[in-house]
Design a protein around this motif. Structure first.
Motif, PDB file in Angstrom:
ATOM      1  N   CYS A  41      42.101 -30.366   8.962  1.00  0.00           N
ATOM      2  CA  CYS A  41      43.187 -31.341   9.053  1.00  0.00           C
ATOM      3  C   CYS A  41      44.520 -30.614   8.852  1.00  0.00           C
ATOM      4  O   CYS A  41      44.713 -29.949   7.836  1.00  0.00           O
ATOM      5  CB  CYS A  41      43.011 -32.419   7.991  1.00  0.00           C
ATOM      6  SG  CYS A  41      44.436 -33.513   7.812  1.00  0.00           S
ATOM      7  N   CYS A  44      46.322 -32.094   5.404  1.00  0.00           N
ATOM      8  CA  CYS A  44      45.847 -31.844   4.037  1.00  0.00           C
ATOM      9  C   CYS A  44      44.947 -30.617   3.935  1.00  0.00           C
ATOM     10  O   CYS A  44      44.668 -30.152   2.839  1.00  0.00           O
ATOM     11  CB  CYS A  44      45.110 -33.070   3.503  1.00  0.00           C
ATOM     12  SG  CYS A  44      43.474 -33.285   4.216  1.00  0.00           S
ATOM     13  N   CYS A 105      39.937 -37.691   8.769  1.00  0.00           N
ATOM     14  CA  CYS A 105      40.037 -36.914   7.541  1.00  0.00           C
ATOM     15  C   CYS A 105      40.024 -37.850   6.341  1.00  0.00           C
ATOM     16  O   CYS A 105      40.482 -38.990   6.416  1.00  0.00           O
ATOM     17  CB  CYS A 105      41.319 -36.091   7.559  1.00  0.00           C
ATOM     18  SG  CYS A 105      41.468 -35.026   6.117  1.00  0.00           S
ATOM     19  N   CYS A 107      41.906 -37.837   4.001  1.00  0.00           N
ATOM     20  CA  CYS A 107      43.275 -38.193   3.616  1.00  0.00           C
ATOM     21  C   CYS A 107      43.759 -39.435   4.354  1.00  0.00           C
ATOM     22  O   CYS A 107      44.860 -39.920   4.095  1.00  0.00           O
ATOM     23  CB  CYS A 107      44.236 -37.024   3.838  1.00  0.00           C
ATOM     24  SG  CYS A 107      44.653 -36.704   5.566  1.00  0.00           S
TER      25      CYS A 107
END
Ligand SMILES: [Zn+2]
Ligand SMILES: [Zn+2]
Length: 432
Positions: A41, A44, A105, A107
Motif C-alpha cells: 500500500c 501505509c 488495505c 488502512c
C-alpha cells in the motif's frame, strides 16, 4: 460512512463474472498474481489483499518453476512462499489472469485493478471514481493528501497518447538499440539477466521493459501515468512470447508501492528528474534494490548557464498552460524548432541533425515544456547521492550518443555479510 472492502465480501462474490479462456497472444490487459509478490500500500506500507472481480484462463509459453514468488504469494495469501507444502502449482497460477479486481488495505484504502493494471496511486479513488461507483465502493475513504503532481501524470499520459508506433521522437526510439545498450548500462550479460528480477522505474511506453524481457528476467514496469495502459497493449501486440514475465503497475516513486530489497537490477531512465525532487525520488526507489543488486540512474545533464536561463524562463510560462493548448503551440513552433536545431548544429560545426516530422518535434518540445518538474544534474553530484544511500562501486556509464543531454550512473548495493551463502542454498531465490 467509510466502507472498507474487508467488510463487503458477499457483494463482491455476486459481481464476479465467470472465468473464460483466452488464446495465447490475444490482445488483452491482464495481471498475474505474481506481481503481488512485490506490491505494498503506497499510503501505509502494508500488504493489501486481493479480491478478484473478473479473471480468465490463458496459456503460457514456458513452464514456471515453483515457487515463483520470493516474499509473498498472492494466490495462497501467505508470506514465505518457499515454506508452502506441498509446493504451490505456480504454472496454474500463471494461467490465471486478472482482468479486474481490487487490492484493499487494512488502512481502509482500496486500489483498483483496472484493465489488468493495479493502480497503486494514492489518488486512485479520485482518478478512477467510475470504478468505485461501479463496484459499490463510493464510500471508500480518499487517501490523505500526498505528493500529488497531476500535471505531470496527465502530461506524460497525453504525450504517450500522441506518440505513434514508428516515431523517432527521441534518438533512441529503437527498442533493439536500447536492448543492446542495456547490457552496457547495467554492466550485465544475457546469462545473468535470464534469472534476475528487474524493476523498470518509470517505464513510460514500456518499449525498454519489453525489449529487456527478451533476455529472460521477470520484470516489473512501473509508471505513474496511464502510459502503462499503452505499454500493456503494445506488450501483447509485440511481445506476447515474453508477456508472462512482464508485470505493469501504475505507481508513484515518491509514494513507493513496492517492497524493499527486492530487485536484482533497477534501471530508471529519464524519470527521477521529473518528480518533485530527484533526491527524494532517488532515496525512495533505491531501497528496492536487493543487497548485491545494481541501480542504474539516467538523468538530464546540467547545461550551460545561458541555455538553462532561457529554458527556466520559458518553462515558468509553459508549465502553467493548458496541455492541449501547449501541444498546439509546440506543433505551431516546429519550423522555429527545426531552424534553431539546424543553426545550433552548424555553430558547433556538426553535420545537420536528422530530419524529424512535425509530430516528432512537437512531442519533443512538449516533453521539455509541459512537465511540472525538470531538474538537471552533474555526475559527481549523482555519485555522491549514491554514496549517501550506502551504494558502492559507482561508475559513470553515460554512453557517447547521449552525453550532451543526459548522464548515467551505475552503483551497487553492498551484499550483506554471509548473504551469499544463504542466497545460494535458499529456494526463495528461484525465479522464472
Ligand atoms: Zn494501507
Ligand atoms: Zn504465488
Amino acid at each position: 460512512m467509510a466502507r472498507s472492502l474487508h467488510s463487503r465480501p458477499n457483494r463482491w462474490r455476486t459481481e464476479r463474472r465467470p472465468t473464460r479462456t483466452r488464446a495465447c497472444g490475444e490482445a488483452k490487459r491482464t495481471m498475474k498474481k505474481r506481481l503481488l509478490d512485490w506490491i505494498l500500500c503506497p499510503s501505509c506500507g502494508e500488504r493489501p489483499r486481493l479480491q478478484v472481480f473478473a479473471q480468465e484462463k490463458v496459456e503460457i509459453s514456458a513452464p514456471v518453476a515453483s515457487p515463483a514468488c520470493s516474499f509473498y504469494c498472492g494466490r495462497h495469501d501467505v508470506s514465505q512462499p518457499a515454506a508452502i507444502t506441498p509446493p504451490p502449482d505456480c504454472g496454474a497460477c500463471y494461467r490465471e489472469e486478472i482482468l479486474e479486481g481490487a487490492l484493499s488495505c487494512a488502512c481502509g484504502l482500496v486500489y483498483p485493478i483496472l484493465d489488468g493494471v493495479p493502480r497503486m496511486i494514492r489518488n486512485a479513488r479520485e482518478e478512477y471514481g467510475e470504478f468505485f461507483a461501479r463496484h459499490g465502493l463510493a464510500g471508500v475513504p480518499k487517501a490523505p493528501a500526498g505528493v500529488g503532481d497531476r500535471r505531470s501524470s496527465k502530461s506524460f499520459g497525453l504525450q504517450w497518447t500522441i506518440y505513434r508506433e514508428g516515431d523517432h521522437t527521441w534518438f533512441k526510439d529503437d527498442a533493439g538499440l536500447r536492448k543492446a545498450e542495456f547490457l552496457d548500462n547495467l554492466q550485465t550479460t544475457p546469462e545473468e539477466l535470464a534469472g534476475a528480477t528487474l524493476l523498470d522505474g518509470g517505464c513510460g511506453n514500456g518499449e525498454l521493459t519489453r525489449a529487456v524481457a527478451e533476455y529472460g528476467p521477470a520484470i516489473v514496469g512501473m509508471d505513474f501515468s496511464r502510459s502503462v495502459e499503452h505499454a500493456y497493449r503494445r506488450l501483447h501486440e509485440k511481445g506476447a512470447h515474453v508477456s508472462h514475465r512482464v508485470h505493469y503497475l501504475q505507481g508513484n516513486i515518491l509514494d513507493f508501492p513496492l517492497t524493499s530489497r527486492s530487485f536484482d537490477m533497477l534501471p530508471t531512465s529519464g524519470v527521477l528528474h521529473h518528480t518533485p525532487s530527484t533526491y527524494r525520488a532517488f532515496r525512495s526507489i533505491s531501497r528496492a534494490v536487493k543487497p548485491g543488486g545494481r541501480l542504474y540512474v539516467q538523468l538530464y545533464r546540467r547545461r550551460p548557464a545561458w541555455i538553462h536561463a532561457v529554458n527556466v524562463a520559458l518553462r515558468a510560462v509553459t508549465t502553467r498552460l493548458p496541455m492541449r493548448l501547449l501541444y498546439g503551440l509546440c506543433y505551431a513552433a516546429t519550423p522555429v524548432h527545426s531552424g534553431l536545431s539546424r543553426l545550433m548544429h552548424r555553430l558547433r560545426g556538426e553535420p545537420a541533425p536528422p530530419r524529424a516530422t512535425a509530430r516528432e518535434r512537437a512531442v519533443q518540445m512538449f516533453d521539455n515544456y509541459s512537465p511540472r518538474y525538470q531538474y538537471r544534474h552533474t555526475v559527481p553530484e549523482i555519485i555522491e547521492l549514491f554514496r549517501s544511500e550506502g551504494y558502492v562501486e559507482m561508475k559513470d556509464v553515460t554512453l557517447d550518443n547521449e552525453a550532451r543531454h543526459m548522464l548515467a550512473v551505475l552503483g551497487r548495493r553492498p551484499a550483506e555479510a554471509g548473504a551469499a551463502e544463504v542466497r545460494q542454498s535458499s529456494p526463495m531465490t528461484a525465479q522464472v
